[in-house]
Scaffold this motif. Structure first.
Motif, PDB file in Angstrom:
ATOM      1  N   VAL A 217       0.878  -1.164   0.000  1.00 21.95           N
ATOM      2  CA  VAL A 217       0.000   0.000   0.000  1.00 21.95           C
ATOM      3  C   VAL A 217       0.920   1.219   0.000  1.00 21.95           C
ATOM      4  CG1 VAL A 217      -1.702   1.318   1.310  1.00 21.95           C
ATOM      5  CG2 VAL A 217      -1.837  -1.188   1.254  1.00 21.95           C
ATOM      6  N   VAL A 218       0.735   2.128  -0.958  1.00 24.42           N
ATOM      7  CA  VAL A 218       1.649   3.255  -1.089  1.00 24.42           C
ATOM      8  C   VAL A 218       0.975   4.623  -0.994  1.00 24.42           C
ATOM      9  CG1 VAL A 218       3.347   1.942  -2.414  1.00 24.42           C
ATOM     10  CG2 VAL A 218       1.526   3.163  -3.623  1.00 24.42           C
ATOM     11  N   HIS A 219      -0.363   4.666  -0.960  1.00 23.75           N
ATOM     12  CA  HIS A 219      -1.057   5.957  -0.968  1.00 23.75           C
ATOM     13  C   HIS A 219      -2.479   5.734  -0.477  1.00 23.75           C
ATOM     14  CE1 HIS A 219      -1.669  10.072  -2.559  1.00 23.75           C
ATOM     15  NE2 HIS A 219      -2.842   9.670  -3.009  1.00 23.75           N
ATOM     16  N   PHE A 220      -3.040   6.718   0.212  1.00 23.12           N
ATOM     17  CA  PHE A 220      -4.457   6.674   0.558  1.00 23.12           C
ATOM     18  C   PHE A 220      -5.123   7.897  -0.040  1.00 23.12           C
ATOM     19  CE2 PHE A 220      -2.656   9.233   3.942  1.00 23.12           C
ATOM     20  CZ  PHE A 220      -3.554  10.284   4.033  1.00 23.12           C
TER      21      PHE A 220
ATOM     22  N   GLY B 174       1.935   8.476   2.554  1.00 30.18           N
ATOM     23  CA  GLY B 174       1.347   9.732   2.136  1.00 30.18           C
ATOM     24  C   GLY B 174      -0.019   9.489   1.530  1.00 30.18           C
ATOM     25  N   GLY B 175      -0.718  10.572   1.269  1.00 30.60           N
ATOM     26  CA  GLY B 175      -2.041  10.437   0.682  1.00 30.60           C
ATOM     27  C   GLY B 175      -2.544  11.744   0.155  1.00 30.60           C
ATOM     28  N   GLY B 176      -3.859  11.782  -0.074  1.00 32.39           N
ATOM     29  CA  GLY B 176      -4.470  12.976  -0.608  1.00 32.39           C
ATOM     30  C   GLY B 176      -5.908  13.113  -0.168  1.00 32.39           C
ATOM     31  N   VAL B 177      -6.377  14.371  -0.136  1.00 29.54           N
ATOM     32  CA  VAL B 177      -7.762  14.691   0.183  1.00 29.54           C
ATOM     33  C   VAL B 177      -8.222  15.683  -0.869  1.00 29.54           C
ATOM     34  CG1 VAL B 177      -9.335  15.646   1.905  1.00 29.54           C
ATOM     35  CG2 VAL B 177      -7.299  14.395   2.656  1.00 29.54           C
ATOM     36  N   GLY B 178      -9.327  15.354  -1.555  1.00 32.95           N
ATOM     37  CA  GLY B 178      -9.715  16.227  -2.643  1.00 32.95           C
ATOM     38  C   GLY B 178     -11.185  16.259  -2.975  1.00 32.95           C
ATOM     39  N   GLN B 179     -11.480  17.055  -3.972  1.00 36.02           N
ATOM     40  CA  GLN B 179     -12.821  17.302  -4.471  1.00 36.02           C
ATOM     41  C   GLN B 179     -13.189  16.238  -5.504  1.00 36.02           C
ATOM     42  OE1 GLN B 179     -14.595  20.231  -3.620  1.00 36.02           O
ATOM     43  NE2 GLN B 179     -16.356  19.459  -4.744  1.00 36.02           N
ATOM     44  N   ALA B 180     -14.382  15.664  -5.370  1.00 30.89           N
ATOM     45  CA  ALA B 180     -14.885  14.695  -6.344  1.00 30.89           C
ATOM     46  C   ALA B 180     -15.395  15.434  -7.584  1.00 30.89           C
ATOM     47  CB  ALA B 180     -16.020  13.873  -5.736  1.00 30.89           C
TER      48      ALA B 180
ATOM     49  N   GLY C 274     -21.226  15.268  -9.683  1.00 29.74           N
ATOM     50  CA  GLY C 274     -22.091  14.100  -9.806  1.00 29.74           C
ATOM     51  C   GLY C 274     -21.544  12.824  -9.191  1.00 29.74           C
ATOM     52  N   TYR C 275     -20.300  12.850  -8.706  1.00 27.64           N
ATOM     53  CA  TYR C 275     -19.692  11.664  -8.100  1.00 27.64           C
ATOM     54  C   TYR C 275     -19.678  11.853  -6.590  1.00 27.64           C
ATOM     55  CZ  TYR C 275     -16.206   8.085  -6.978  1.00 27.64           C
ATOM     56  OH  TYR C 275     -15.554   6.992  -6.457  1.00 27.64           O
ATOM     57  N   PRO C 276     -20.181  10.879  -5.821  1.00 23.75           N
ATOM     58  CA  PRO C 276     -20.278  11.066  -4.372  1.00 23.75           C
ATOM     59  C   PRO C 276     -18.945  11.023  -3.636  1.00 23.75           C
ATOM     60  CG  PRO C 276     -20.967   8.855  -4.959  1.00 23.75           C
ATOM     61  CD  PRO C 276     -20.748   9.606  -6.245  1.00 23.75           C
ATOM     62  N   GLY C 277     -17.927  10.426  -4.232  1.00 23.88           N
ATOM     63  CA  GLY C 277     -16.621  10.341  -3.595  1.00 23.88           C
ATOM     64  C   GLY C 277     -16.327   8.952  -3.075  1.00 23.88           C
ATOM     65  N   HIS C 278     -15.165   8.813  -2.454  1.00 20.48           N
ATOM     66  CA  HIS C 278     -14.734   7.521  -1.934  1.00 20.48           C
ATOM     67  C   HIS C 278     -13.582   7.711  -0.953  1.00 20.48           C
ATOM     68  CE1 HIS C 278     -12.118   8.181  -5.503  1.00 20.48           C
ATOM     69  NE2 HIS C 278     -11.182   7.782  -4.657  1.00 20.48           N
ATOM     70  N   VAL C 279     -13.346   6.690  -0.175  1.00 23.76           N
ATOM     71  CA  VAL C 279     -12.153   6.584   0.655  1.00 23.76           C
ATOM     72  C   VAL C 279     -11.487   5.301   0.213  1.00 23.76           C
ATOM     73  CG1 VAL C 279     -11.242   6.274   2.987  1.00 23.76           C
ATOM     74  CG2 VAL C 279     -13.209   7.779   2.597  1.00 23.76           C
ATOM     75  N   THR C 280     -10.224   5.375  -0.139  1.00 21.71           N
ATOM     76  CA  THR C 280      -9.563   4.187  -0.682  1.00 21.71           C
ATOM     77  C   THR C 280      -8.078   4.207  -0.374  1.00 21.71           C
ATOM     78  OG1 THR C 280      -9.459   2.775  -2.644  1.00 21.71           O
ATOM     79  CG2 THR C 280      -9.045   5.114  -2.991  1.00 21.71           C
ATOM     80  N   PHE C 281      -7.425   3.153  -0.783  1.00 25.62           N
ATOM     81  CA  PHE C 281      -5.976   3.067  -0.710  1.00 25.62           C
ATOM     82  C   PHE C 281      -5.482   2.587  -2.061  1.00 25.62           C
ATOM     83  CE2 PHE C 281      -7.801  -0.861   0.871  1.00 25.62           C
ATOM     84  CZ  PHE C 281      -7.126  -1.840   0.160  1.00 25.62           C
ATOM     85  N   TYR C 282      -4.208   2.859  -2.333  1.00 22.70           N
ATOM     86  CA  TYR C 282      -3.596   2.481  -3.609  1.00 22.70           C
ATOM     87  C   TYR C 282      -2.497   1.451  -3.364  1.00 22.70           C
ATOM     88  CZ  TYR C 282      -5.976   6.246  -6.042  1.00 22.70           C
ATOM     89  OH  TYR C 282      -6.930   7.044  -6.600  1.00 22.70           O
ATOM     90  N   ILE C 283      -2.464   0.452  -4.220  1.00 25.82           N
ATOM     91  CA  ILE C 283      -1.461  -0.601  -4.177  1.00 25.82           C
ATOM     92  C   ILE C 283      -0.512  -0.389  -5.347  1.00 25.82           C
ATOM     93  CG2 ILE C 283      -1.066  -3.099  -4.252  1.00 25.82           C
ATOM     94  CD1 ILE C 283      -2.843  -2.182  -1.902  1.00 25.82           C
TER      95      ILE C 283
ATOM     96  N   GLY D 162      -7.447   1.461  -5.463  1.00 24.76           N
ATOM     97  CA  GLY D 162      -6.613   2.067  -6.488  1.00 24.76           C
ATOM     98  C   GLY D 162      -5.369   1.245  -6.749  1.00 24.76           C
ATOM     99  N   LEU D 163      -4.882   1.350  -7.966  1.00 27.01           N
ATOM    100  CA  LEU D 163      -3.637   0.713  -8.382  1.00 27.01           C
ATOM    101  C   LEU D 163      -2.720   1.800  -8.937  1.00 27.01           C
ATOM    102  CD1 LEU D 163      -5.192  -2.255 -10.371  1.00 27.01           C
ATOM    103  CD2 LEU D 163      -4.234  -2.355  -8.050  1.00 27.01           C
ATOM    104  N   VAL D 164      -1.437   1.667  -8.695  1.00 22.96           N
ATOM    105  CA  VAL D 164      -0.505   2.666  -9.179  1.00 22.96           C
ATOM    106  C   VAL D 164       0.783   1.978  -9.640  1.00 22.96           C
ATOM    107  CG1 VAL D 164       0.427   3.136  -6.882  1.00 22.96           C
ATOM    108  CG2 VAL D 164       0.635   4.863  -8.645  1.00 22.96           C
ATOM    109  N   ARG D 165       1.354   2.521 -10.681  1.00 30.67           N
ATOM    110  CA  ARG D 165       2.664   2.091 -11.182  1.00 30.67           C
ATOM    111  C   ARG D 165       3.463   3.341 -11.429  1.00 30.67           C
ATOM    112  NH1 ARG D 165       7.324   0.424 -11.813  1.00 30.67           N
ATOM    113  NH2 ARG D 165       8.018  -0.647 -13.670  1.00 30.67           N
ATOM    114  N   THR D 166       4.583   3.473 -10.739  1.00 31.99           N
ATOM    115  CA  THR D 166       5.446   4.627 -10.947  1.00 31.99           C
ATOM    116  C   THR D 166       6.636   4.227 -11.802  1.00 31.99           C
ATOM    117  OG1 THR D 166       6.605   4.159  -8.886  1.00 31.99           O
ATOM    118  CG2 THR D 166       4.787   5.728  -8.770  1.00 31.99           C
ATOM    119  N   ASN D 167       7.100   5.165 -12.563  1.00 35.94           N
ATOM    120  CA  ASN D 167       8.253   4.967 -13.437  1.00 35.94           C
ATOM    121  C   ASN D 167       8.132   3.738 -14.323  1.00 35.94           C
ATOM    122  OD1 ASN D 167       9.536   7.224 -12.240  1.00 35.94           O
ATOM    123  ND2 ASN D 167      10.137   5.944 -10.534  1.00 35.94           N
ATOM    124  N   PRO D 168       7.020   3.626 -15.099  1.00 40.34           N
ATOM    125  CA  PRO D 168       6.885   2.455 -15.960  1.00 40.34           C
ATOM    126  C   PRO D 168       7.984   2.398 -17.013  1.00 40.34           C
ATOM    127  CG  PRO D 168       5.166   4.047 -16.447  1.00 40.34           C
ATOM    128  CD  PRO D 168       5.936   4.565 -15.265  1.00 40.34           C
ATOM    129  N   ALA D 169       8.347   1.173 -17.370  1.00 45.88           N
ATOM    130  CA  ALA D 169       9.408   0.972 -18.359  1.00 45.88           C
ATOM    131  C   ALA D 169       8.920   1.251 -19.757  1.00 45.88           C
ATOM    132  CB  ALA D 169       9.920  -0.456 -18.272  1.00 45.88           C
TER     133      ALA D 169
END
Length: 124
Positions: A5-8, A55-61, A64-73, A117-124
C-alpha cells in the motif's frame, strides 16, 4: 512477497471541508499543488516515531460523483492487475491512465463495491 500500500485517498463533494476536517483531526499539513482541488499529505510528514506511514491525498470529487475513501497498491502492471481484478469478480472504474509522466493509475471495485486504487510509478 505482496504488493505494498503506497497511498491513501479521501475524495468527496466538499474538498475544502474535508481538507479542514482531516487537517484538524490528524494534524496533517495538506499541500494543494496548484489549481487542482486535491491536497497532498506528504509521506515525510506523516510518519510515526518508527518511520512508519504513507502519504495520501484529500480532494474534491468530480461533479455528480459522491466520492470515496480508498488506498492504492503499487503493482508492476496496472492493466494486468485490473484485468485480474475483473476476472476475480471486481469491476473496473478507470484506467489504466497516465496521470503525469511516469505515473499510471487505475481503479476498480471489489466484489462488495469497495473502491481500490492501483498505481505504477516509473513504468518501463
Amino acid at each position: 512477497m505482496g504488493y505494498p500500500v503506497v497511498h491513501f485517498e479521501v475524495v468527496g463533494k466538499d474538498g475544502p471541508l474535508l481538507r479542514s476536517f482531516y487537517s484538524d483531526l490528524f494534524g496533517w499539513n495538506l499541500k494543494v499543488p496548484g489549481e487542482v482541488e486535491y491536497a497532498m499529505v506528504p509521506r515525510e510528514e506523516n510518519l510515526n516515531p518508527d518511520g512508519i506511514g504513507i502519504g495520501g491525498g484529500v480532494g474534491q470529487a468530480p461533479e455528480g460523483y459522491p466520492g470515496h475513501v480508498t488506498f492504492y497498491i503499487e503493482v508492476p502492471d496496472v492493466e494486468d492487475s485490473l484485468a485480474k481484478a475483473e476476472g476475480l469478480g471486481g469491476t473496473r472504474i478507470m484506467g489504466p491512465e497516465e496521470m503525469m509522466p511516469g505515473l499510471v493509475v487505475g481503479m476498480f471495485t471489489d466484489p462488495e463495491g469497495h473502491t481500490i486504487g492501483l498505481v505504477r510509478t516509473n513504468p518501463a
